[in-house]
Design an enzyme around this catalytic site. Sequence first.
Site, short mmCIF file in Angstrom:
data_model
loop_
_atom_site.label_atom_id
_atom_site.label_comp_id
_atom_site.label_asym_id
_atom_site.label_seq_id
_atom_site.Cartn_x
_atom_site.Cartn_y
_atom_site.Cartn_z
N GLY A 17 -0.36 2.55 1.42
CA GLY A 17 1.05 2.24 1.27
C GLY A 17 1.40 1.03 2.12
N SER A 18 2.62 0.49 1.99
CA SER A 18 3.00 -0.67 2.82
C SER A 18 4.46 -1.05 2.64
CB SER A 18 2.19 -1.92 2.45
OG SER A 18 0.85 -1.79 2.76
N ASN A 19 4.95 -1.81 3.61
CA ASN A 19 6.15 -2.62 3.47
C ASN A 19 5.73 -4.08 3.63
OD1 ASN A 19 8.03 -0.35 3.50
ND2 ASN A 19 7.61 -0.22 5.70
N ARG B 17 12.43 4.79 1.04
CA ARG B 17 11.92 3.73 1.92
C ARG B 17 12.18 2.35 1.32
NH1 ARG B 17 6.77 1.57 2.08
NH2 ARG B 17 5.99 3.27 0.79
N MET C 54 0.87 -1.13 0.00
CA MET C 54 0.00 0.00 0.00
C MET C 54 0.93 1.21 0.00
SD MET C 54 -2.72 -1.89 2.60
CE MET C 54 -3.69 -3.18 2.09
#
Length: 796
Positions: A244-246, A536, A1
């Site tokens: 957003g995401s990791n 990131r 995300m």
Amino acid sequence: MRETGELTKRHRRLLSGRSAVLGAVLCLASATMALLPAPASAAATTVAEGGHTVRISRTEYGVPHILAQDFDGLGYGYGYAFAQDNVCELADQVVTLRGERSRFFGPDGDSGTGANLASDTYYGGQLRAGTVRRLLDKKAPLGPTTELRRMVEGYAAGYNRYLRDTGVDRLPDARCKGKPWVRPITALDLWNVVYDVNRATGTVPLAPDIGDAQPPTTSAASTPTTTASGNGLVGLGLASADVGSNGWALGRDATRTGNAMVLANPHLPWADGNFRFYQVQLTIPGTLDVSGAGLYGTPLVEIGHNRTLAWTHTASDAQHGSFYALKLVPGDPTSYLLDGRAVPMERRTVPVAVRGADGRLSTVERTLYTSRFGPVLSSGWTTTTAYAIRDANADNLRSLNTWLAMGKARTLGQLRAAQDTFQGVPWTYTLAADTSGATYFTDSSAVPHLTDGQLKRCTVTAEGAPAALDGSTSACAWGSDPDALVPGLYGPSHQPKSVRTDYVANSNNGPQYVNPEAPITGLPDVYDTDPHLDGRAQLGLAMIAQRLDGTDGLGAPGFTEATLRASMLGNRVRSAETGRDDIVAMCRAHPSLTATDGTEVDVTQACTTLARWDTRADTTSRGIALWSTFYNRLLDGGPPDTWRRVPYDPAQPLTTPRGFNGDDLRVRHALADAVQEFAARDLPVDVELGAVQKWAGIPLPGCDAGCFDVVEAGPDSGTGTPTAGAFGSSFLMTVELTPDGPRAHTLLTYGESANPTSPHFSDQTRLFSRKQWVTERFTGAEIAAAPGLEVTTLRR
């Protein structure tokens, strides 16, 4: 995300139906299964009307474990448990998706995506078009499976049971207690929630623009315009959806135990009920046993694990829709030219009930306009041109099919088969691992079938408008793949995939560098809109590399679940790791800098603060608050270009661009401006992060300036103050898939309940503040042993 650049600049964003939605459902056969008995020490509640049982066992921090013998019961228990915690949020969603906000709150209130009247026009038009009903009429795989239909109907009945037994006037949340807009829901309402989530990166952010679209008069200027809602022609994609995401999947070659592991770290708005996660375990013995989290109102686990398989999602960088520029017929702004022929726009009249200032209701009739390429937008509609949006998820009600099949899967091969069969993942990548020690990455999301040649010859641009495809020729329409369930999309044969035994990782970068040792190349451009890695993504890959060679200070090489958790909450800031020393050198050489407004600013104390800072974003870190303000001011000033000390080099994608050119005036202005802003706010430049970044008064770690752990919040976030929202790490999960079963830790950063008076509103926020995790309870014995276990038995 995903965030745009380092962080999103955000604008976020059910009709009557099966009225006999299991009004007396859940006749559960008594001879089928004996549910786990509640331990003698458990606090037990029985909600009885006779019949058989569904059990809700709440362990630490209120996490519900739903145990039932069929899908009707599983949905019933889930709906009841969710209503206990978040009845107001789902009630509010239903008002929006029924197109009734103007009826209850007036036409000018904010729906979350724009003014109520525009929102009601859009959603009322959806209901009148019958899109979701039409999709429900389809058989699986295009329509829902029988199991899911039963589960969704059960969920609606469970929610309604809680509402009926509690009473609207006795609800525990003052925000909706006694309110007329809190009413029973239907299965169709829930399917509308699912459909809305599926289009979150396409049509939904543009809902007010669609709802406000009206043709210009013939005397109107032929230039792009923006709507009263202020959205204008935003760039289609994830930035407008605020996601957003990791995500990491670590294979047997990356871990010290040889067991695969998964890290989930989605970044979403904390106060937005449409995008909040709810943690749950769903169990039907012998059929389903899955633990994790799902978005509010979607009655499944969407990120999680079972006994042998774990997965997470990150927002795909692919396109999930297209703008089309329509060439209008001279003298008729509601007709457009397609292959030389005039085509009238389709019109749909939408009556909207509106409450006036005196409380009286009236009906306003509005009109929606649609082209072959999708709904027409208000922004950019002139006498010569209009814009339409085609959404790749416009026919997607398949997502729950996919997630249920993934939850049942036992191996990566079965997970892949689930995605290929139902093709319902709307807008995310998938990263997964299983007990074989292998990992898997794919973008199985709904992506328009556009070739690179089409993008090159069909893209048109105009000042003040987005890049769009030429809508005057059918040659620019989407193609299709033979293996695509829905025409217009790429099928599984074209989707990027990678199977590894070391790792796959993603932080919303394109598929190319999910593992730099084996780049994924040769994809259509629609899958990889920008192959450059932001800070990131670079930091995440560096963290993995340093853990694998043991140079990160966390001990011997290779991951354990403990070092995976420590990596996640290490609060590293790449922009500072690669550039803080540049700024310190600059401000030491120039202790007085000129701000953008021409004021001379003494930056001596700021310089000392940054020099002493540990380059982390912990709650006690001094310097990160100033750094974040400086860095975001610099980003707001435009593209990096000259202010990067080392510019982007395609031969060094993992480490460039980096650093700061201290001779660039924008860098100097940004630091002076940041110091000036702190003075105006009466803040010391060395203020602790936790003093200015909070949720419900609780200090928060993380940052929006190149942090892996993304968090953006103000000092008043979570206190009910308007505009004081928060964004970032939401549901965190680390899971190790051992031969003896999963070992997992989780954190739901804002707690299970959005009710400010609930004990589970911010209990996990306190853990997050202290970098502590919740040890997950997965087996029946683990659940039964939970201190303070609370068990509710629903008898039907």
